[in-house]
Design an enzyme around this catalytic site. Sequence first.
Site, short mmCIF file in Angstrom:
data_model
loop_
_atom_site.label_atom_id
_atom_site.label_comp_id
_atom_site.label_asym_id
_atom_site.label_seq_id
_atom_site.Cartn_x
_atom_site.Cartn_y
_atom_site.Cartn_z
N ARG A 111 100.46 59.92 50.02
CA ARG A 111 99.06 59.97 50.48
C ARG A 111 98.76 61.34 51.10
NH1 ARG A 111 96.35 61.28 55.01
NH2 ARG A 111 98.01 60.33 56.26
N HIS A 154 102.92 62.00 64.26
CA HIS A 154 102.59 62.50 62.92
C HIS A 154 102.36 64.01 63.05
CE1 HIS A 154 100.30 61.93 58.98
NE2 HIS A 154 99.81 63.09 59.37
N CYS A 197 95.56 67.71 55.57
CA CYS A 197 94.23 67.11 55.40
C CYS A 197 93.28 68.14 54.79
CB CYS A 197 93.69 66.63 56.75
SG CYS A 197 92.02 66.01 56.61
N ASN A 239 102.97 68.32 56.01
CA ASN A 239 103.58 67.47 57.03
C ASN A 239 105.00 67.97 57.27
OD1 ASN A 239 101.89 64.76 57.37
ND2 ASN A 239 101.71 65.47 55.26
P1 HMG Z 1 79.72 59.48 52.78
O1 HMG Z 1 79.35 60.49 51.75
O2 HMG Z 1 79.05 59.54 54.10
O3 HMG Z 1 79.63 57.98 52.22
O4 HMG Z 1 81.31 59.58 52.98
P2 HMG Z 1 78.43 57.13 51.70
O5 HMG Z 1 78.60 55.79 52.32
O6 HMG Z 1 77.13 57.86 51.86
O7 HMG Z 1 78.77 57.02 50.15
C1 HMG Z 1 78.76 58.15 49.30
C2 HMG Z 1 79.36 57.75 47.96
O8 HMG Z 1 80.75 57.43 48.13
C3 HMG Z 1 78.72 56.50 47.36
O9 HMG Z 1 78.81 56.63 45.96
C4 HMG Z 1 79.62 55.40 47.82
O10 HMG Z 1 79.60 54.28 46.99
C5 HMG Z 1 80.98 56.06 47.74
P3 HMG Z 1 77.55 57.09 45.07
O11 HMG Z 1 76.47 56.09 45.37
O12 HMG Z 1 77.21 58.49 45.55
O13 HMG Z 1 78.10 57.07 43.68
N1 HMG Z 1 81.95 55.50 48.69
C6 HMG Z 1 83.19 55.12 48.33
N2 HMG Z 1 83.84 55.12 47.15
C7 HMG Z 1 85.11 54.66 47.15
N3 HMG Z 1 85.73 54.22 48.25
C8 HMG Z 1 85.12 54.21 49.44
C9 HMG Z 1 83.80 54.66 49.51
N4 HMG Z 1 82.91 54.78 50.52
C10 HMG Z 1 81.78 55.28 50.00
N5 HMG Z 1 85.77 53.76 50.52
C11 HMG Z 1 83.40 58.53 53.47
C12 HMG Z 1 81.97 58.75 53.93
C13 HMG Z 1 84.17 57.96 54.66
C14 HMG Z 1 83.41 57.59 52.29
C15 HMG Z 1 84.03 59.92 53.07
O14 HMG Z 1 83.82 60.83 54.10
C16 HMG Z 1 85.49 59.84 52.76
O15 HMG Z 1 85.89 59.22 51.80
N6 HMG Z 1 86.33 60.54 53.58
C17 HMG Z 1 87.76 60.49 53.43
C18 HMG Z 1 88.37 61.81 53.82
C19 HMG Z 1 89.87 61.75 53.72
O16 HMG Z 1 90.44 60.95 53.01
N7 HMG Z 1 90.55 62.65 54.48
C20 HMG Z 1 91.98 62.71 54.51
C21 HMG Z 1 92.61 61.56 55.22
S1 HMG Z 1 92.66 61.76 57.00
C22 HMG Z 1 94.03 62.79 57.29
O17 HMG Z 1 94.57 63.36 56.38
C23 HMG Z 1 94.57 62.91 58.68
C24 HMG Z 1 95.85 62.10 58.88
O18 HMG Z 1 96.87 62.49 57.97
C25 HMG Z 1 96.37 62.27 60.33
C26 HMG Z 1 96.50 63.75 60.74
O19 HMG Z 1 97.22 64.50 60.08
O20 HMG Z 1 95.83 64.09 61.72
C27 HMG Z 1 95.59 60.60 58.68
MG MG Z 2 98.22 64.19 58.26
#
Ligand code: HMG
Ligand code: MG
Length: 289
Positions: free
Chosen positions: A14, A206, A239, A252
Site C-alpha cells: 500500500r 510508522h 505519501c 518507509n
Molecule cells: P474528493 O475529490 O473530495 O471526493 O476526494 P468526492 O467525494 O468529491 O468524489 C470525487 C470522485 O471520486 C467521485 O467520482 C467519487 O465517486 C469518487 P466521479 O463522480 O468524479 O467519477 N470517489 C471514490 N472512488 C473510489 N473510492 C472511494 C471514493 N470516494 C470518492 N473511496 C477522497 C476525497 C478522500 C476520495 C480523496 O481525497 C482520496 O481518495 N484521497 C486518498 C489519498 C491517499 O490515498 N493518500 C495516501 C494514503 S495516506 C498516507 O500515505 C499516510 C500514511 O502512510 C501515514 C503516514 O505516513 O503519515 C497512512
Molecule cells: Mg506512510
Amino acid sequence: MSKPFIHIVEVGPRDGLQNENKIFSPEMRVQLIDHLSECGFSEIEVGSFVSPKWVPQMANTDKVYQHIHHNPKCRYSALVPNERGMKDAMAAGLRCVSLFTAASDTFNQKNTNSTIAESLETFKHIMDVARDQEVRVRGYVSCVISCPFEGDVSPDAVATIAEHLFKLGCAEISLGDTIGRGTPHSIEAMLKAVMERVPVGNLAIHCHDTFGHAVDNVIEALNQGIRVVDSAINGLGGCPYASKNGERAKGNVATEAIVAALEEKGYAHGINIEALGCASAFVKEWIKF
Ligand code: HMG
Ligand code: MG
C-alpha cells in the site's frame, strides 16, 4: 531475560506502491503480497479503497484482496478514506480497515480534501459499519512530528487526534512521521504526550526514512514501550500528497533494516529471514528497476 515480541505491519503493497510512478497490475500486486505472506508478518496492508483519480496505483484493491493466498496467521487490511471506501472494502470481504487523518489540517486537506474535523465526522459513520460487521479498525495519524506545509507539529496536537481515534473505537493508532523529520528526541516527546491519553498497547509507530533517522526513531519508540512497527519491504513508499516542491516523500523504513535492528537488539519478531530475502529479491527484480 528475553526481550518482548515486536509485531511488524508490512505496508509495502500500500504505502510502497502508492508512491511508485509505475502502476502495477493486480496480478503483480498479488504476487508481491503472496511472497510477503510467507514471511511471518502480523499484518499486511494490501492496498486502499481510495479514489483512483487521486491514487491510481491503488485501483483494483478489491481484485488484489480476492486473489491473494490468505495466510491464517496474518491479518490483511486496507485503507478507507470515506463511507464509499468502506462500502467497497466490505463488498470485497475485508475484515480489517485503516482510517487515516493527520495532526495538520493543511496536510489533511491536500491528502483527503477535508479538514481534520470533517475526517473525524466521516469516521463516526465508518465506525458504525465496522461495529455492526465486527471489522477491526486501525487509525493513522500523519504528520506526528512535522508537516510539509505547516512545519513543526506539537505533541499535544498529535495526542488530541490519537485520543479521538481511540475513543471512536480504533483498536490501534499508528503514529506517522510522514516526512521523516523525527529524531529519537522528538519521537520520545511525541510518544510521551500520546501515551498520557492512549494506552501504549494500542499504539504503533510508522516512520519514513527521508533523513536516515527512521531505524533510530523506531528503536526509541520500542524503548518507550511501543510493540507494533510499520515498515515496507525494500523501503518502498511514501505519501504522494506529502510533497511540497514536487518532490515525493521518501520511502518507509525498510522492513529488512527493522528486522536487522530487532535481531541486533535481541527483540523477538517472528520473521522468517529466508522468506524475507525472497520477498526482497522479488521487489528488487520486479518493482525497483
Ligand atoms: P474528493 O475529490 O473530495 O471526493 O476526494 P468526492 O467525494 O468529491 O468524489 C470525487 C470522485 O471520486 C467521485 O467520482 C467519487 O465517486 C469518487 P466521479 O463522480 O468524479 O467519477 N470517489 C471514490 N472512488 C473510489 N473510492 C472511494 C471514493 N470516494 C470518492 N473511496 C477522497 C476525497 C478522500 C476520495 C480523496 O481525497 C482520496 O481518495 N484521497 C486518498 C489519498 C491517499 O490515498 N493518500 C495516501 C494514503 S495516506 C498516507 O500515505 C499516510 C500514511 O502512510 C501515514 C503516514 O505516513 O503519515 C497512512
Ligand atoms: Mg506512510
